[in-house]
Design an enzyme around this catalytic site. Structure first.
Site, PDB file in Angstrom:
ATOM      1  N   THR A  49      22.959   7.525   1.712  1.00 33.73           N
ATOM      2  CA  THR A  49      21.636   6.993   1.394  1.00 33.73           C
ATOM      3  C   THR A  49      21.170   6.101   2.541  1.00 33.73           C
ATOM      4  O   THR A  49      21.834   5.993   3.569  1.00 33.73           O
ATOM      5  CB  THR A  49      21.652   6.298   0.013  1.00 33.73           C
ATOM      6  OG1 THR A  49      20.304   6.011  -0.347  1.00 33.73           O
ATOM      7  CG2 THR A  49      22.476   5.024  -0.010  1.00 33.73           C
ATOM      8  N   LYS A  53      20.890   8.239   6.513  1.00 36.64           N
ATOM      9  CA  LYS A  53      20.475   9.648   6.478  1.00 36.64           C
ATOM     10  C   LYS A  53      20.053  10.198   7.839  1.00 36.64           C
ATOM     11  O   LYS A  53      20.268  11.373   8.117  1.00 36.64           O
ATOM     12  CB  LYS A  53      19.297   9.815   5.506  1.00 36.64           C
ATOM     13  CG  LYS A  53      19.655   9.555   4.056  1.00 36.64           C
ATOM     14  CD  LYS A  53      18.449   9.848   3.175  1.00 36.64           C
ATOM     15  CE  LYS A  53      18.629   9.375   1.774  1.00 36.64           C
ATOM     16  NZ  LYS A  53      17.538   9.756   0.899  1.00 36.64           N
ATOM     17  N   ASP A  89      17.096  16.094  -1.061  1.00 38.48           N
ATOM     18  CA  ASP A  89      15.999  15.251  -1.560  1.00 38.48           C
ATOM     19  C   ASP A  89      14.742  16.071  -1.845  1.00 38.48           C
ATOM     20  O   ASP A  89      14.039  15.832  -2.829  1.00 38.48           O
ATOM     21  CB  ASP A  89      15.664  14.149  -0.545  1.00 38.48           C
ATOM     22  CG  ASP A  89      16.701  13.038  -0.540  1.00 38.48           C
ATOM     23  OD1 ASP A  89      17.360  12.830  -1.575  1.00 38.48           O
ATOM     24  OD2 ASP A  89      16.854  12.376   0.505  1.00 38.48           O
ATOM     25  N   GLY A 114       2.302   6.728   1.266  1.00 43.82           N
ATOM     26  CA  GLY A 114       3.442   6.195   2.005  1.00 43.82           C
ATOM     27  C   GLY A 114       3.737   6.996   3.252  1.00 43.82           C
ATOM     28  O   GLY A 114       3.322   8.160   3.380  1.00 43.82           O
ATOM     29  N   ALA A 115       4.445   6.349   4.177  1.00 41.75           N
ATOM     30  CA  ALA A 115       4.795   7.019   5.438  1.00 41.75           C
ATOM     31  C   ALA A 115       6.193   6.611   5.890  1.00 41.75           C
ATOM     32  O   ALA A 115       6.510   6.690   7.072  1.00 41.75           O
ATOM     33  CB  ALA A 115       3.763   6.683   6.508  1.00 41.75           C
ATOM     34  N   GLY A 116       7.042   6.178   4.950  1.00 39.21           N
ATOM     35  CA  GLY A 116       8.413   5.801   5.292  1.00 39.21           C
ATOM     36  C   GLY A 116       9.345   6.995   5.147  1.00 39.21           C
ATOM     37  O   GLY A 116       8.906   8.160   5.160  1.00 39.21           O
ATOM     38  N   ALA A 118      11.138   8.184   2.578  1.00 41.47           N
ATOM     39  CA  ALA A 118      10.962   9.031   1.390  1.00 41.47           C
ATOM     40  C   ALA A 118       9.697   9.878   1.531  1.00 41.47           C
ATOM     41  O   ALA A 118       9.671  11.048   1.134  1.00 41.47           O
ATOM     42  CB  ALA A 118      10.874   8.156   0.137  1.00 41.47           C
TER      43      ALA A 118
HETATM   44  P1  NDP Z   1      10.498   2.738   3.440  1.00 44.31           P
HETATM   45  O1  NDP Z   1      10.764   1.278   3.577  1.00 44.31           O
HETATM   46  O2  NDP Z   1      10.993   3.681   4.489  1.00 44.31           O
HETATM   47  O3  NDP Z   1       8.892   2.963   3.307  1.00 44.31           O
HETATM   48  C1  NDP Z   1       8.137   2.150   2.465  1.00 44.31           C
HETATM   49  C2  NDP Z   1       6.703   2.675   2.392  1.00 44.31           C
HETATM   50  O4  NDP Z   1       6.029   1.931   1.374  1.00 44.31           O
HETATM   51  C3  NDP Z   1       5.893   2.513   3.674  1.00 44.31           C
HETATM   52  O5  NDP Z   1       4.985   3.588   3.783  1.00 44.31           O
HETATM   53  C4  NDP Z   1       5.133   1.200   3.410  1.00 44.31           C
HETATM   54  O6  NDP Z   1       3.900   1.109   4.108  1.00 44.31           O
HETATM   55  C5  NDP Z   1       4.840   1.347   1.940  1.00 44.31           C
HETATM   56  N1  NDP Z   1       4.602   0.074   1.261  1.00 44.31           N
HETATM   57  C6  NDP Z   1       5.498  -0.933   1.056  1.00 44.31           C
HETATM   58  N2  NDP Z   1       4.915  -1.930   0.359  1.00 44.31           N
HETATM   59  C7  NDP Z   1       3.630  -1.554   0.125  1.00 44.31           C
HETATM   60  C8  NDP Z   1       2.523  -2.159  -0.535  1.00 44.31           C
HETATM   61  N3  NDP Z   1       2.619  -3.379  -1.099  1.00 44.31           N
HETATM   62  N4  NDP Z   1       1.362  -1.477  -0.618  1.00 44.31           N
HETATM   63  C9  NDP Z   1       1.239  -0.240  -0.048  1.00 44.31           C
HETATM   64  N5  NDP Z   1       2.252   0.372   0.607  1.00 44.31           N
HETATM   65  C10 NDP Z   1       3.425  -0.267   0.690  1.00 44.31           C
HETATM   66  O7  NDP Z   1      11.088   3.124   1.995  1.00 44.31           O
HETATM   67  P2  NDP Z   1      11.558   4.566   1.496  1.00 44.31           P
HETATM   68  O8  NDP Z   1      10.610   5.559   2.039  1.00 44.31           O
HETATM   69  O9  NDP Z   1      12.998   4.757   1.734  1.00 44.31           O
HETATM   70  O10 NDP Z   1      11.390   4.445  -0.109  1.00 44.31           O
HETATM   71  C11 NDP Z   1      10.107   4.412  -0.715  1.00 44.31           C
HETATM   72  C12 NDP Z   1      10.239   4.458  -2.225  1.00 44.31           C
HETATM   73  O11 NDP Z   1      10.760   5.712  -2.663  1.00 44.31           O
HETATM   74  C13 NDP Z   1      11.158   3.381  -2.784  1.00 44.31           C
HETATM   75  O12 NDP Z   1      10.518   2.817  -3.914  1.00 44.31           O
HETATM   76  C14 NDP Z   1      12.383   4.151  -3.225  1.00 44.31           C
HETATM   77  O13 NDP Z   1      12.990   3.535  -4.348  1.00 44.31           O
HETATM   78  C15 NDP Z   1      11.786   5.501  -3.629  1.00 44.31           C
HETATM   79  N6  NDP Z   1      12.755   6.597  -3.531  1.00 44.31           N
HETATM   80  C16 NDP Z   1      13.075   7.301  -4.667  1.00 44.31           C
HETATM   81  C17 NDP Z   1      13.981   8.335  -4.628  1.00 44.31           C
HETATM   82  C18 NDP Z   1      14.322   9.087  -5.871  1.00 44.31           C
HETATM   83  O14 NDP Z   1      15.322   9.827  -5.886  1.00 44.31           O
HETATM   84  N7  NDP Z   1      13.549   8.985  -6.916  1.00 44.31           N
HETATM   85  C19 NDP Z   1      14.626   8.740  -3.351  1.00 44.31           C
HETATM   86  C20 NDP Z   1      14.204   7.954  -2.208  1.00 44.31           C
HETATM   87  C21 NDP Z   1      13.315   6.922  -2.315  1.00 44.31           C
HETATM   88  P3  NDP Z   1       3.842   0.598   5.656  1.00 44.31           P
HETATM   89  O15 NDP Z   1       4.159   1.810   6.488  1.00 44.31           O
HETATM   90  O16 NDP Z   1       2.444   0.154   5.786  1.00 44.31           O
HETATM   91  O17 NDP Z   1       4.866  -0.489   5.792  1.00 44.31           O
END
Ligand code: NDP
Length: 268
Positions: A49, A53, A89, A114-116, A118
């Site tokens: 995780t 990854k 995933d 989102g753009a992280g 996940a």
């Molecule tokens: P990252 O930290 O890589 O990305 C976070 C993303 O959320 C970015 O796009 C960020 O925007 C955005 N963000 C954070 N806070 C805010 C806010 N207050 N308002 C708007 N946008 C926001 O995290 P991950 O991609 O790893 O995970 C994202 C989510 O997915 C988590 O909640 C995680 O629990 C969930 N997840 C669920 C899984 C499942 O099996 N169900 C598997 C993997 C993840 P910015 O780019 O502007 O910072």
């Protein structure tokens, strides 16, 4: 979740009687050493995780095409003393969406929040499954542009649009499946990642967050009479697919017992 599935499959098949699933906390800089140690101890497989990854892509002897496209590996299988990398995933996401919402990604317009990490996995899966178009909404422009750059070689004829959070009605398509892949919603005080009222004709909302089981986004979806589901199905299906890779037991067989165990552990 895995312990419950292993208990279930070992009842009918003694080969799995001594299989166990363990959790290890590994520092990122020690991942190569940890994988070598697990291989030397004959572990059958590994789940990885965040933050492992992406690094793992460079550590496996062989990589499955879906994992290569996603640029991330979440499942390893030991074969001939070498690790093969997979990514379940994307499968988990589409199985969660079809199982809990009755929506197929194929031919559907998707608004992805989102753009992280996940979001990247979700975007690749939507393109692989042939969504009709992808609209990615993100708070920060730099991360959005970076994701759009990664997706450009994969999109083919599927239109991919990047939009900032201040988008106007009409910037997104009618009939969209909205997928929340931001972390906004993990805490009760978090803002909603999008104002659903600003989107026209939303078909359904899938929130990847599963703890809490109902985010503010899902509460709004419910208030608007929209179909909604949390990320528990995704978690379960990616896990069941990993177990299938290690054991050969079909994911569809273990997913129900895994879902029941995960829901119980989360109290939802
Ligand atoms: P990252 O930290 O890589 O990305 C976070 C993303 O959320 C970015 O796009 C960020 O925007 C955005 N963000 C954070 N806070 C805010 C806010 N207050 N308002 C708007 N946008 C926001 O995290 P991950 O991609 O790893 O995970 C994202 C989510 O997915 C988590 O909640 C995680 O629990 C969930 N997840 C669920 C899984 C499942 O099996 N169900 C598997 C993997 C993840 P910015 O780019 O502007 O910072």
């Amino acid at each position: 979740m895995h312990a419950a599935a292993l208990a279930e499959i070992s009842r009918g098949d003694p080969r799995f009687a001594d299989w166990r699933y363990h959790a290890f906390d590994v520092e990122p800089e020690r991942l190569p050493e940890a994988l070598a140690l697990l291989a030397s101890r004959q572990f059958r497989g590994v789940n990885l995780t965040v933050p492992h990854k992406i690094q793992a892509v460079g550590l496996v002897a062989e990589i499955d095409p879906a994992a290569r496209q996603a640029g991330a590996v979440n499942t390893l299988l030991l074969e001939g003393g070498r690790w093969r990398g997979f990514n379940t995933d994307g499968y988990g996401l589409s199985a969660g969406i079809s199982g809990d919402l009755g929506v197929s990604i194929e031919g559907t317009p998707v608004v992805l929040l989102g753009a992280g990490g996940a979001a990247r996995a979700a975007a690749v899966e939507c393109l692989r499954r042939g969504c009709s178009g992808l609209w990615i909404v993100n708070r920060s422009r730099a991360n959005l542009e970076s994701l759009l750059g990664l997706l450009a070689p994969l999109a083919g004829k599927i239109p991919v649009h990047g939009i900032g959070p201040g988008f106007k009605a009409g910037d997104t398509p009618r009939g969209a499946l909205v997928i929340n892949a931001t972390s906004a919603g993990l805490r009760e005080s978090d803002p909603e990642p999008v104002d659903l009222r600003g989107l026209t004709g939303v078909r359904a909302v899938f929130d990847m967050i599963y703890n809490p089981p109902q985010t503010r986004l899902l509460a709004t979806a419910r208030a608007l009479g929209l179909k909604g589901a949390n990320g528990l199905g995704m978690l379960v299906h990616q896990g069941a697919k990993s177990l299938e890779i290690w054991s050969g037991v079909p994911a569809a067989r273990t997913a129900p017992v895994m879902k029941a165990a995960a829901a119980k552990a989360l109290g939802s």
